[in-house]
Design an enzyme around this catalytic site. Structure first.
Site, PDB file in Angstrom:
ATOM      1  N   ARG A 108       0.843  -1.195   0.000  1.00 24.83           N
ATOM      2  CA  ARG A 108       0.000   0.000   0.000  1.00 24.83           C
ATOM      3  C   ARG A 108       0.881   1.248   0.000  1.00 24.83           C
ATOM      4  NH1 ARG A 108      -1.934   0.883   4.335  1.00 24.83           N
ATOM      5  NH2 ARG A 108      -1.213  -0.902   5.530  1.00 24.83           N
ATOM      6  N   TYR A 153      -1.133  -3.770  -7.393  1.00 28.30           N
ATOM      7  CA  TYR A 153      -0.861  -4.562  -6.191  1.00 28.30           C
ATOM      8  C   TYR A 153      -2.021  -4.532  -5.187  1.00 28.30           C
ATOM      9  CZ  TYR A 153       0.885  -6.509  -1.990  1.00 28.30           C
ATOM     10  OH  TYR A 153       0.996  -7.302  -0.895  1.00 28.30           O
ATOM     11  N   LYS A 182      -9.622  -2.627   1.278  1.00 30.81           N
ATOM     12  CA  LYS A 182      -9.338  -1.449   2.119  1.00 30.81           C
ATOM     13  C   LYS A 182     -10.134  -0.234   1.657  1.00 30.81           C
ATOM     14  CE  LYS A 182      -6.346  -3.828   4.368  1.00 30.81           C
ATOM     15  NZ  LYS A 182      -6.455  -4.118   5.797  1.00 30.81           N
ATOM     16  N   HIS A 220     -10.876  -2.479  11.143  1.00 35.48           N
ATOM     17  CA  HIS A 220      -9.737  -3.307  10.721  1.00 35.48           C
ATOM     18  C   HIS A 220      -9.531  -4.417  11.753  1.00 35.48           C
ATOM     19  CE1 HIS A 220      -5.202  -3.321   9.342  1.00 35.48           C
ATOM     20  NE2 HIS A 220      -5.911  -4.227   8.716  1.00 35.48           N
ATOM     21  N   SER A 255      -1.560  -3.438  10.364  1.00 33.57           N
ATOM     22  CA  SER A 255      -1.166  -4.326   9.279  1.00 33.57           C
ATOM     23  C   SER A 255       0.069  -5.140   9.653  1.00 33.57           C
ATOM     24  CB  SER A 255      -0.878  -3.497   8.021  1.00 33.57           C
ATOM     25  OG  SER A 255      -2.014  -2.740   7.699  1.00 33.57           O
ATOM     26  N   CYS A 306       0.459  -7.313  11.963  1.00 35.06           N
ATOM     27  CA  CYS A 306       0.685  -7.403  13.414  1.00 35.06           C
ATOM     28  C   CYS A 306      -0.063  -8.565  14.058  1.00 35.06           C
ATOM     29  CB  CYS A 306       0.319  -6.091  14.089  1.00 35.06           C
ATOM     30  SG  CYS A 306       1.480  -4.765  13.707  1.00 35.06           S
ATOM     31  N   ASP A 321      -9.403  -9.837   8.750  1.00 36.36           N
ATOM     32  CA  ASP A 321      -8.910  -8.478   8.451  1.00 36.36           C
ATOM     33  C   ASP A 321      -9.944  -7.372   8.670  1.00 36.36           C
ATOM     34  OD1 ASP A 321      -6.590  -6.976   7.533  1.00 36.36           O
ATOM     35  OD2 ASP A 321      -7.705  -6.554   5.699  1.00 36.36           O
ATOM     36  N   ARG A 330       2.198 -12.099  -0.436  1.00 35.66           N
ATOM     37  CA  ARG A 330       0.911 -12.517   0.151  1.00 35.66           C
ATOM     38  C   ARG A 330       0.288 -13.663  -0.617  1.00 35.66           C
ATOM     39  NH1 ARG A 330      -1.723  -8.703   4.140  1.00 35.66           N
ATOM     40  NH2 ARG A 330      -0.047  -7.236   4.565  1.00 35.66           N
TER      41      ARG A 330
HETATM   42  P1  GTP Z   1      -2.590  -7.557   7.510  1.00 35.45           P
HETATM   43  O1  GTP Z   1      -3.064  -8.632   6.594  1.00 35.45           O
HETATM   44  O2  GTP Z   1      -1.441  -6.766   6.943  1.00 35.45           O
HETATM   45  O3  GTP Z   1      -3.659  -6.652   8.013  1.00 35.45           O
HETATM   46  O4  GTP Z   1      -1.874  -8.259   8.762  1.00 35.45           O
HETATM   47  P2  GTP Z   1      -2.266  -9.249   9.964  1.00 35.45           P
HETATM   48  O5  GTP Z   1      -2.554  -8.423  11.172  1.00 35.45           O
HETATM   49  O6  GTP Z   1      -3.278 -10.249   9.552  1.00 35.45           O
HETATM   50  O7  GTP Z   1      -0.863  -9.945  10.237  1.00 35.45           O
HETATM   51  P3  GTP Z   1      -0.418 -11.477  10.289  1.00 35.45           P
HETATM   52  O8  GTP Z   1      -1.282 -12.297  11.193  1.00 35.45           O
HETATM   53  O9  GTP Z   1      -0.269 -11.954   8.903  1.00 35.45           O
HETATM   54  O10 GTP Z   1       1.016 -11.384  10.994  1.00 35.45           O
HETATM   55  C1  GTP Z   1       2.084 -10.778  10.410  1.00 35.45           C
HETATM   56  C2  GTP Z   1       3.377 -11.100  11.099  1.00 35.45           C
HETATM   57  O11 GTP Z   1       3.268 -11.112  12.532  1.00 35.45           O
HETATM   58  C3  GTP Z   1       3.952 -12.435  10.698  1.00 35.45           C
HETATM   59  O12 GTP Z   1       5.323 -12.279  10.450  1.00 35.45           O
HETATM   60  C4  GTP Z   1       3.733 -13.302  11.914  1.00 35.45           C
HETATM   61  O13 GTP Z   1       4.658 -14.321  12.006  1.00 35.45           O
HETATM   62  C5  GTP Z   1       3.844 -12.294  13.061  1.00 35.45           C
HETATM   63  N1  GTP Z   1       3.059 -12.711  14.250  1.00 35.45           N
HETATM   64  C6  GTP Z   1       1.743 -13.005  14.284  1.00 35.45           C
HETATM   65  N2  GTP Z   1       1.357 -13.384  15.527  1.00 35.45           N
HETATM   66  C7  GTP Z   1       2.455 -13.303  16.309  1.00 35.45           C
HETATM   67  C8  GTP Z   1       2.701 -13.547  17.702  1.00 35.45           C
HETATM   68  O14 GTP Z   1       1.817 -13.913  18.479  1.00 35.45           O
HETATM   69  N3  GTP Z   1       3.971 -13.333  18.153  1.00 35.45           N
HETATM   70  C9  GTP Z   1       4.967 -12.916  17.308  1.00 35.45           C
HETATM   71  N4  GTP Z   1       6.178 -12.728  17.825  1.00 35.45           N
HETATM   72  N5  GTP Z   1       4.773 -12.679  15.982  1.00 35.45           N
HETATM   73  C10 GTP Z   1       3.543 -12.870  15.502  1.00 35.45           C
HETATM   74  C1  SPV Z   2      -2.997  -4.442   5.250  1.00 38.72           C
HETATM   75  O1  SPV Z   2      -2.006  -3.805   4.840  1.00 38.72           O
HETATM   76  O2  SPV Z   2      -3.550  -4.156   6.340  1.00 38.72           O
HETATM   77  C2  SPV Z   2      -3.525  -5.572   4.476  1.00 38.72           C
HETATM   78  C3  SPV Z   2      -2.946  -5.863   3.165  1.00 38.72           C
HETATM   79  O3  SPV Z   2      -4.429  -6.239   4.951  1.00 38.72           O
HETATM   80  S1  SPV Z   2      -3.509  -4.829   1.877  1.00 38.72           S
HETATM   81  O4  SPV Z   2      -4.778  -5.370   1.360  1.00 38.72           O
HETATM   82  O5  SPV Z   2      -2.507  -4.802   0.808  1.00 38.72           O
HETATM   83  O6  SPV Z   2      -3.748  -3.495   2.384  1.00 38.72           O
HETATM   84 MN    MN Z   3      -5.140  -5.450   6.950  1.00 39.18          MN
END
Ligand code: GTP
Ligand code: SPV
Ligand code: MN
Length: 606
Positions: free
Chosen positions: A76, A205, A214, A234, A256, A258, A285, A388
């Site tokens: 983004r 992308y 989004k 979110h 994002s 996290c 999400d 992704r």
């Molecule tokens: P978006 O799709 O961008 O909105 O992100 P999301 O919040 O769904 O993030 P996602 O669950 O894909 O996690 C992203 C990163 O955080 C990855 O590298 C994971 O390995 C890491 N992660 C997730 N949960 C944990 C946790 O409990 N502890 C740690 N240390 N890392 C974590």
């Molecule tokens: C985020 O960045 O919070 C996502 C991925 O979930 S994207 O759809 O590219 O914004």
């Molecule tokens: Mn997201």
């Protein structure tokens, strides 16, 4: 030929055809034949085409496709994302703003004739289950087959969406996307909330071009929610099934990359599984939430798939996400294992493929490549950090039986969180909804690769909505406070978590992932009123003995537990000072309640 009699849709599509001048217009009905033909077309493009997609190993990854975007188009772009409402003040200090007429005038020449010699695809889609009273319809016009194939996974796409809209309604979101020349200097992701309109140009992308996600389901929908009395957030949505068979639903807003996808699909530790605990995923999400007839807050996931972060996803960290990607999935900017035509990314396993194609398209020896240091002084990566997968929700082994429930699921708890190396304890509960709104407004988190720009920089990301709130953030906080008033004693309880606290060497001190179940357990007990808590200046914290650490006592020693649950008054005083500065940006729109909450916190800290 048009798939609808709705004159509002047809008139707008005609106008956009007149503007972009495509050679051909194809209405997407969502049929398998049509999607198969588009897949054949995009996979038969020459290797040097930026639009090219590849079929993956049909035995190991049936129905799966692979795509690489251009290296300057991998995330983004917050600096090129605009909220164009009539009054600048209504966009607020957290958004880029431009006058709508000025922006239309600026972008119209960019769209003029941009689809010459190309096909325009007209994509009708529903955000939310077809027929749900919470669902909404969008139409995306695009010149990208990649977008069509992704929207097919991420939304309920095709003719049925028009059935939902009917022949006369004007209540649909108009999305216009052109990849144009993918010129980063002319890249714009623009929202006109007062016109129900999104214009996206010069990107190909994910979050920039899958306009249902989004752009619609968060930026436009947050504005609609404010006007219509509901919330677009979110947030992941999960259900925890307890041994007695009851399911408690929880939403969680983390910025994002996290941890939403991970928490939404977590597998409880053995000690919980053997007792019968289970997690069900409703969404990973986005949540749309509205008060139900019984007074409680109900949530639907407007999406139909997961656009999840690939790196770090493996059998152990997120089994269910990995399983979701085993068929009918699109992989973007991961690496190829050429030996068997499968995919690889950092953290999938410890064995990078020898015969690999890295995310920019170079054939490399993956073992040697990943052992080398790149120009940035870090180990080179085969997959882009923001690579992704786009996976159908129905693939997820733990998808909730309520996933398609048109009325959504009743929410008992809302969790905020972010990446905080210090200050924020593992978990704490707000005193009430207004205090919880304050906690949400105060979320800061270290930036990630999900957006362009520096990674690891601490910034304010209120309710994880900084990049996604389609109007003035202070008005959004006021909306949160109003929702709390409406929900009264039926409001979900509000919590904050931090899985990312670090020791002096920069190691995470909480094991995270599946072990986050232990924190959910405490949260549910708090909702049910079956466990006590320690009252601190920032909120209620667990009593040490109330966190179930069975099986991880060696890892989470008493000293580490102390560290996880400490409230460091000096650090929190710094937090208060920083928040006071942050709040200044919002001027007189800042709800007095939030200033009062900040004052009260300061007083409690002494
Ligand atoms: P978006 O799709 O961008 O909105 O992100 P999301 O919040 O769904 O993030 P996602 O669950 O894909 O996690 C992203 C990163 O955080 C990855 O590298 C994971 O390995 C890491 N992660 C997730 N949960 C944990 C946790 O409990 N502890 C740690 N240390 N890392 C974590
Ligand atoms: C985020 O960045 O919070 C996502 C991925 O979930 S994207 O759809 O590219 O914004
Ligand atoms: Mn997201």
């Amino acid at each position: 030929m048009s798939l609808t009699k709705n004159p509002n849709v047809n008139k707008w599509v005609d106008e956009m055809i007149a503007l972009t001048k495509p050679e051909k217009v194809v209405w997407i009905d969502g049929s398998k034949e049509q999607l198969d033909a588009l897949t054949e077309e995009v996979c038969s493009l020459p290797d040097d085409s930026h639009d090219k997609m590849y079929k993956l190993n049909p035995d190991l990854l049936p129905g799966c496709l692979y795509h690489r975007t251009q290296p300057n188009d991998v995330a983004r772009v917050e600096d090129r994302t605009f909220i164009c409402c009539r009054n600048k003040e209504d966009a607020g200090p957290t958004n880029n703003w431009c006058d709508p007429q000025e922006m239309y005038a600026k972008l119209t020449p960019l769209y003029d004739g941009v689809m010459k010699g190309r096909t325009m695809y007209v994509i009708p889609y529903s955000m939310g289950p077809i027929g749900s009273p919470l669902a909404k319809v969008g139409v995306e016009l695009t010149d990208s087959i990649y977008v069509v194939l992704n929207m097919n996974i991420m939304t309920r796409m095709g003719k049925a969406a028009f059935e939902n809209l009917g022949d006369t309604s004007n209540d649909f979101v108009r999305g216009l996307h052109s990849k144009a020349d993918v010129d980063p200097n002319n890249r714009y992701i623009v929202h006109f909330p007062e016109d129900n309109t999104i214009w996206s140009i010069n990107s190909a992308y994910g979050g920039n071009v899958l306009l249902g996600k989004k752009c619609f389901a968060l930026r436009i929908a947050s504005y609609q929610g404010k006007m219509e009395g509901w919330m677009a957030e979110h947030m992941l949505i999960l259900g925890v099934k307890k041994p007695n068979g009851e399911v408690t639903y929880i939403t969680a807003a983390f910025p994002s990359a996290c941890g939403k996808t991970n928490l939404a699909m977590l597998i409880p530790p053995e000690g919980y599984r053997s007792k019968g605990y289970e997690i069900f995923t409703v969404g990973d999400d986005i949540a749309w939430m509205k008060q139900g007839a019984d007074g409680r807050l109900y949530a639907i996931n407007p999406e139909n798939g997961f656009f999840g972060v690939a790196p770090g996803t493996n059998e152990k960290s997120n089994y269910n996400a990995l399983a979701s990607t085993k068929k009918n999935t699109i992989f973007t900017n991961v690496a190829l294992n050429n030996a068997d035509n499968t995919v690889w990314w950092e953290g999938l396993d410890k064995n990078p493929p020898v015969d690999a194609t890295e995310w920019k398209g170079a054939k490399v020896n993956g073992v040697e490549f990943t052992a080398q240091v790149g120009p940035d002084g870090k180990k080179q990566k085969l997959a882009h950090p923001n690579s992704r997968f786009t996976a159908p929700a129905e693939n997820c082994p733990c998808i909730s039986p309520e996933f398609n429930n048109p009325n959504g699921v009743p929410i008992s708890a809302i969790i905020f969180g972010g990446r905080r190396a210090k200050t924020t304890p593992l978990v704490y509960q707000s005193f009430d909804w207004a205090h919880g709104t304050f906690i949400g407004s105060a979320v800061s988190s270290e930036t990630t690769a999900a957006a362009t720009g520096a990674v690891g920089v601490l910034r304010h990301d209120p309710m994880a909505m900084k990049p996604f709130c389609g109007y003035h953030m202070a008005d959004y906080w006021a909306h949160w406070l109003e929702m709390g008033q409406k929900l009264g004693d039926k409001a979900p309880k509000i919590f904050n978590v931090n899985w990312f606290k670090q020791d002096a060497e920069g190691n995470f001190i909480w094991p995270g992932f599946g072990d986050n179940m232990r924190v959910l357990d405490w949260i549910i007990s708090r909702c049910e009123g079956t466990v006590d808590a320690v009252e601190t200046p920032i909120g209620y914290l667990p009593k040490k003995e109330d966190l179930n650490l069975e099986g991880i006592e060696d890892e989470v020693t008493p000293a580490i537990l102390d560290e996880l649950l400490t409230v460091d008054t000096d650090l929190w005083k710094e937090e208060v000072a920083d928040l006071r500065t942050f709040y200044k940006d919002f001027g007189d729109r800042l709800p007095a309640e939030l200033t009062a909450q900040l004052d009260a916190l300061e007083k409690r800290l002494g």
